[in-house]
Design an enzyme around this catalytic site. Structure first.
Site, short mmCIF file in Angstrom:
data_model
loop_
_atom_site.label_atom_id
_atom_site.label_comp_id
_atom_site.label_asym_id
_atom_site.label_seq_id
_atom_site.Cartn_x
_atom_site.Cartn_y
_atom_site.Cartn_z
N GLU A 34 32.74 10.49 83.53
CA GLU A 34 31.35 11.01 83.69
C GLU A 34 31.34 12.14 84.56
OE1 GLU A 34 27.51 11.59 83.89
OE2 GLU A 34 28.01 10.08 82.91
N THR A 44 19.37 7.38 80.14
CA THR A 44 19.14 5.96 80.75
C THR A 44 18.02 5.99 81.79
OG1 THR A 44 21.47 5.71 79.92
CG2 THR A 44 20.35 3.93 81.31
N SER A 48 11.15 5.34 80.05
CA SER A 48 9.81 4.77 80.52
C SER A 48 10.20 3.49 80.72
CB SER A 48 8.86 4.96 79.46
OG SER A 48 9.34 4.16 78.19
N HIS A 52 12.17 -2.31 73.97
CA HIS A 52 11.53 -2.20 72.36
C HIS A 52 11.68 -3.36 71.55
CE1 HIS A 52 9.66 1.91 73.09
NE2 HIS A 52 10.90 1.98 73.73
N VAL A 173 34.47 17.02 81.12
CA VAL A 173 35.25 17.52 80.26
C VAL A 173 35.49 18.97 80.00
CG1 VAL A 173 36.09 17.07 77.91
CG2 VAL A 173 35.46 15.08 79.27
#
Length: 398
Positions: A34, A44, A48, A52, A173
């Site tokens: 990361e 992420t 909101s 869902h 990366v």
């Protein structure tokens, strides 16, 4: 460093993929790379926070199947790990008779997707659920809820570590090269050798795929979604979740009201072209990334088709009065002075060369890599199901 599988991206889809891989094959050596300092930094952590239900999605599509499966897996995971959430339900509101056919289609799709408890609502029933809403008809979706996805991502990361997986942060990366039957991934800090690459890089997934030698026929177009928050004294206007009937030709749900898990009410988002892939502010600009977006043939076709919608979204971005007017369709009592600036997120929207804004999930694979090239909402809700799908695809290679 040698691994069986290296996942690029520690958003919730990348984390869920690594987690599901280690659940199925605990002996695998799995690493996540990361570029940010922590998990859930981008899509992420800036959505909101809605759970869902799967009510909108075409029956049989990857979105529909993964949302329904992922919904159940998410709730099960949260119950096991004591992560708070609330199934408060939501209403979808038609404010004009022209929206009634689209509302009926959503209702039928929900039923086909197994949502037996959704129900049509009269104007009076809407008022019973949300006293300040204005609508002629609506849908009640009791399955919908609220959650903090950052907390979910952090807990999944903990479970990966407990299972022996490794997470490497602050590593971007820079290159990917085929080597024998695997790949060499070079970051700005280290080098990784892996039998298989899983690309969950979100806003840069197309770039990572190209580095890995994949022929990519889509480009990620970044759309910023901006929010306001209701001032404390006006939070009583919204009980839970209030959504409009979305434009069926545009892959966004329209501005809506969301009660947040950690308190407060969000209003939004709009959907405006961001001038860089991680352009959370109106002033954020990257010439190379902006040119890549506007020069893409597919985006030019999108712009030609939706220029009026796009201009309206851009106008609302700069005009609080226009944004308020859009919200007043649902809640007429909202005034400009009731809103304070909120946060923003950037959606990684895949666009093909023919001008299609991909609505469904898109996963490509070859013998050395798997690439998640489109994972829009409801990807967070669906993450554990998507992760299971990716794990199944990945394990065929071992």
């Amino acid at each position: 460093m040698k691994y069986d599988i290296v996942v690029v991206g520690a958003g919730i889809v990348g984390l869920a993929s690594a987690y599901q891989l280690l659940r199925q094959q605990p002996k695998l050596k799995v690493a996540i790379i990361e570029k940010e300092a922590q998990t859930a930094t981008h899509q992420t952590g800036n959505n909101s926070g809605v759970i869902h239900s799967g009510v909108y999605y075409k029956p049989g599509s990857l979105k529909a199947t993964n949302c329904r499966k992922g919904y159940e897996k998410l709730l099960e995971f949260c119950n096991q790990e004591e992560i708070p959430y609330e199934l408060c339900g939501k209403i979808i509101v038609a404010t004009d008779r022209k929206e009634l056919p689209a509302l009926e289609r959503i209702y039928q799709r929900g039923k086909e997707n197994g949502l037996d408890q959704i129900s049509r609502m009269s104007a009076e029933e809407l008022k019973n659920k949300e006293p300040y809403v204005s609508g002629i008809e609506g849908l009640w979706v009791p399955y919908a809820g609220i959650i903090n996805y950052k907390k979910v991502a952090q807990k999944i990361a903990d479970k990966i570590r407990e299972a022996g997986g490794r997470l490497f942060f602050n590593e971007e990366v820079k290159s990917i090269q085929a080597f024998g039957s695997g790949q060499i991934i070079q970051t700005d800090q280290s080098e990784y050798s892996t039998k298989l690459l899983v690309n969950c890089a979100g806003l840069y997934c197309d770039k990572i795929a190209q580095m890995a030698g994949q022929q990519v026929n889509v480009r990620i177009i970044p759309f910023r979604g901006e929010y306001y928050e209701l001032k404390k004294e006006k939070e009583h206007l919204v009980k839970n979740l209030i959504y409009p009937v979305p434009d069926p030709s545009f892959p966004f749900l329209g501005v809506h009201f969301t009660r947040m898990m950690d308190g407060g009410i969000e209003a939004g988002p709009n959907a405006v072209l961001a001038f860089k892939r991680e352009g959370y502010q109106k002033t954020d600009f990257d010439l190379k990334e902006f040119y890549e977006a506007i020069s893409w043939p597919g985006f030019q076709k999108v712009a030609a088709k939706y220029w009026q919608t796009g201009l309206g979204e851009m106008y609302r971005s700069y005009s609080k009065a226009a944004f308020t007017k859009a919200l007043q369709r649902l809640l007429p009592e909202i005034k400009e002075e009731d809103l304070k600036p909120g946060g923003a997120g950037v959606r990684a929207q895949a666009c093909d060369k023919n001008g299609g804004l991909l609505d469904d999930f898109k996963i490509l694979e070859d013998r050395r890599s798997i690439h998640v090239l489109n994972a829009p909402s409801p990807a967070a809700t669906s993450s554990l199901a998507i992760g299971e799908t990716i794990a199944d695809i990945t394990l065929k290679h071992f």
